[in-house]
Design a protein around this motif. Structure first.
Motif, PDB file in Angstrom:
ATOM      1  N   GLU A 128      -2.486  -6.380   5.144  1.00  0.00           N
ATOM      2  CA  GLU A 128      -3.643  -5.494   5.325  1.00  0.00           C
ATOM      3  C   GLU A 128      -4.080  -5.388   6.785  1.00  0.00           C
ATOM      4  N   HIS A 129      -3.325  -6.036   7.694  1.00  0.00           N
ATOM      5  CA  HIS A 129      -3.682  -5.998   9.111  1.00  0.00           C
ATOM      6  C   HIS A 129      -2.630  -5.312   9.976  1.00  0.00           C
ATOM      7  N   VAL A 130      -1.545  -4.806   9.363  1.00  0.00           N
ATOM      8  CA  VAL A 130      -0.480  -4.186  10.165  1.00  0.00           C
ATOM      9  C   VAL A 130      -0.399  -2.681   9.888  1.00  0.00           C
ATOM     10  N   PRO A 131       0.104  -1.915  10.864  1.00  0.00           N
ATOM     11  CA  PRO A 131       0.210  -0.459  10.680  1.00  0.00           C
ATOM     12  C   PRO A 131       1.201  -0.045   9.604  1.00  0.00           C
ATOM     13  N   ASP A 132       2.285  -0.809   9.445  1.00  0.00           N
ATOM     14  CA  ASP A 132       3.358  -0.425   8.533  1.00  0.00           C
ATOM     15  C   ASP A 132       3.723  -1.598   7.614  1.00  0.00           C
ATOM     16  N   PRO A 133       2.968  -1.812   6.546  1.00  0.00           N
ATOM     17  CA  PRO A 133       3.258  -2.946   5.658  1.00  0.00           C
ATOM     18  C   PRO A 133       4.632  -2.871   5.005  1.00  0.00           C
ATOM     19  N   ALA A 134       5.121  -1.668   4.740  1.00  0.00           N
ATOM     20  CA  ALA A 134       6.438  -1.533   4.113  1.00  0.00           C
ATOM     21  C   ALA A 134       7.533  -2.113   5.001  1.00  0.00           C
ATOM     22  N   ALA A 184      -9.636   0.623   4.002  1.00  0.00           N
ATOM     23  CA  ALA A 184      -8.548   1.589   3.840  1.00  0.00           C
ATOM     24  C   ALA A 184      -7.166   0.939   3.890  1.00  0.00           C
ATOM     25  N   LYS A 185      -7.084  -0.264   4.459  1.00  0.00           N
ATOM     26  CA  LYS A 185      -5.803  -0.958   4.579  1.00  0.00           C
ATOM     27  C   LYS A 185      -5.521  -1.889   3.400  1.00  0.00           C
ATOM     28  N   PHE A 186      -6.469  -2.019   2.476  1.00  0.00           N
ATOM     29  CA  PHE A 186      -6.234  -2.843   1.292  1.00  0.00           C
ATOM     30  C   PHE A 186      -5.098  -2.216   0.478  1.00  0.00           C
ATOM     31  N   ILE A 187      -4.385  -3.044  -0.272  1.00  0.00           N
ATOM     32  CA  ILE A 187      -3.178  -2.593  -0.976  1.00  0.00           C
ATOM     33  C   ILE A 187      -3.256  -2.946  -2.454  1.00  0.00           C
ATOM     34  N   LYS A 188      -3.099  -1.960  -3.299  1.00  0.00           N
ATOM     35  CA  LYS A 188      -3.100  -2.215  -4.742  1.00  0.00           C
ATOM     36  C   LYS A 188      -1.816  -2.947  -5.137  1.00  0.00           C
ATOM     37  N   PRO A 189      -1.888  -3.815  -6.147  1.00  0.00           N
ATOM     38  CA  PRO A 189      -0.687  -4.525  -6.591  1.00  0.00           C
ATOM     39  C   PRO A 189       0.466  -3.584  -6.942  1.00  0.00           C
ATOM     40  N   SER A 190       0.137  -2.446  -7.534  1.00  0.00           N
ATOM     41  CA  SER A 190       1.187  -1.485  -7.896  1.00  0.00           C
ATOM     42  C   SER A 190       1.873  -0.938  -6.661  1.00  0.00           C
ATOM     43  N   GLU A 191       1.118  -0.734  -5.582  1.00  0.00           N
ATOM     44  CA  GLU A 191       1.689  -0.230  -4.327  1.00  0.00           C
ATOM     45  C   GLU A 191       2.582  -1.293  -3.680  1.00  0.00           C
ATOM     46  N   LEU A 192       2.104  -2.531  -3.691  1.00  0.00           N
ATOM     47  CA  LEU A 192       2.895  -3.618  -3.125  1.00  0.00           C
ATOM     48  C   LEU A 192       4.189  -3.812  -3.922  1.00  0.00           C
ATOM     49  N   ALA A 193       4.079  -3.781  -5.231  1.00  0.00           N
ATOM     50  CA  ALA A 193       5.260  -3.942  -6.082  1.00  0.00           C
ATOM     51  C   ALA A 193       6.268  -2.823  -5.847  1.00  0.00           C
ATOM     52  N   HIS A 194       5.761  -1.603  -5.653  1.00  0.00           N
ATOM     53  CA  HIS A 194       6.645  -0.455  -5.400  1.00  0.00           C
ATOM     54  C   HIS A 194       7.401  -0.644  -4.084  1.00  0.00           C
TER      55      HIS A 194
END
Length: 234
Positions: A128-134, A184-194
């Motif tokens: 949640e602190h980086v520009p590109d978590p993927a 805005a940088k928080f990540i839903k579990p479904s997004e992280l799993a994807h």
């Protein structure tokens, strides 16, 4: 935006660098990290069996999790981009006597240098602190051996998480400095799993982390509405 091709936000790095000298003070701004660390450590150890394993802690900061995994018998590398945090982490080794290899390097660069090298990869409260978590997730997947484990912890994105993690933790209870998190940088579990599936990882389990403001106790529970950890296998 990336900083000169590096997947890091200079303002985020500076924010945590300013607090670096408090990292090992259990009553400082990092008190929550000290209190949740045993929960995370046990969760990881139960799945991986840390003794004798090679582990890299991505975004290790001052080394709270890195050191505790080393104390369980793991061969640990901790990476971060904050010079101040890494200096604090290295100095604390002189007190603790544990062995951790701390390096200033991006996870992307390390993944190029040591692909499929580690038995386990931990990346806690960093996405949640980086520009590109993927990009971080893909690199963590590239670092782990086939059959190895990758752990991500972050914050869910919903009204409850905003209320608890920002309004509650930063403004009301003052568990964290104001401005620590950006909703805005928080990540839903479904997004992280994807993103993890796209990186070739398989979800193995998810657990939530809760805080009781009355008892002031953290716990690992099925409630993933605010903080959560997901374990993935390569």
């Amino acid at each position: 935006m990336k900083n000169d091709g590096i997947n890091a936000d200079p303002m985020e790095l500076e924010k945590f660098s300013q607090l670096a000298h408090h990292w090992w003070d259990p009553n400082s701004e990092f008190k929550p990290l000290h209190e949740i660390n045993p929960l995370r450590l046990n969760y990881i150890d139960e799945i991986v069996g840390l003794n004798g394993k090679t582990v890299v802690d991505v975004g290790c900061g001052g080394g709270i999790l890195s050191e505790s995994m080393a104390a369980r018998g793991a061969k640990v590398t901790g990476i971060d981009l904050s010079d101040k945090a890494l200096k604090v982490a290295k100095l604390h080794l002189l007190e603790s006597g544990h062995q951790v290899d701390y390096r200033k390097i991006t996870v992307e660069a390390l993944a190029t240098e040591l692909p499929q090298h580690y038995d386990a990869v931990t990346c806690m409260e960093m996405l949640e602190h980086v520009p590109d978590p993927a990009s971080v997730i893909q690199s963590c997947a590239n670092l782990v051996k086939r059959g190895g484990w990758v752990f991500f912890s972050t914050l869910n994105r919903n009204p409850k998480a905003y209320l608890y993690a920002i309004i509650g933790a930063e403004y009301v209870l003052r568990l964290l400095p104001r401005g620590t998190h950006e909703y805005a940088k928080f990540i839903k579990p479904s997004e992280l799993a994807h993103m993890a599936r796209a990186a070739g990882l398989m979800e193995s389990g998810i657990i939530g982390m809760t805080y009781n403001p009355i008892t002031k106790v953290y716990a690992l529970e099925p409630d993933t509405s605010v903080n959560y950890i997901i374990a993935f296998q390569a």
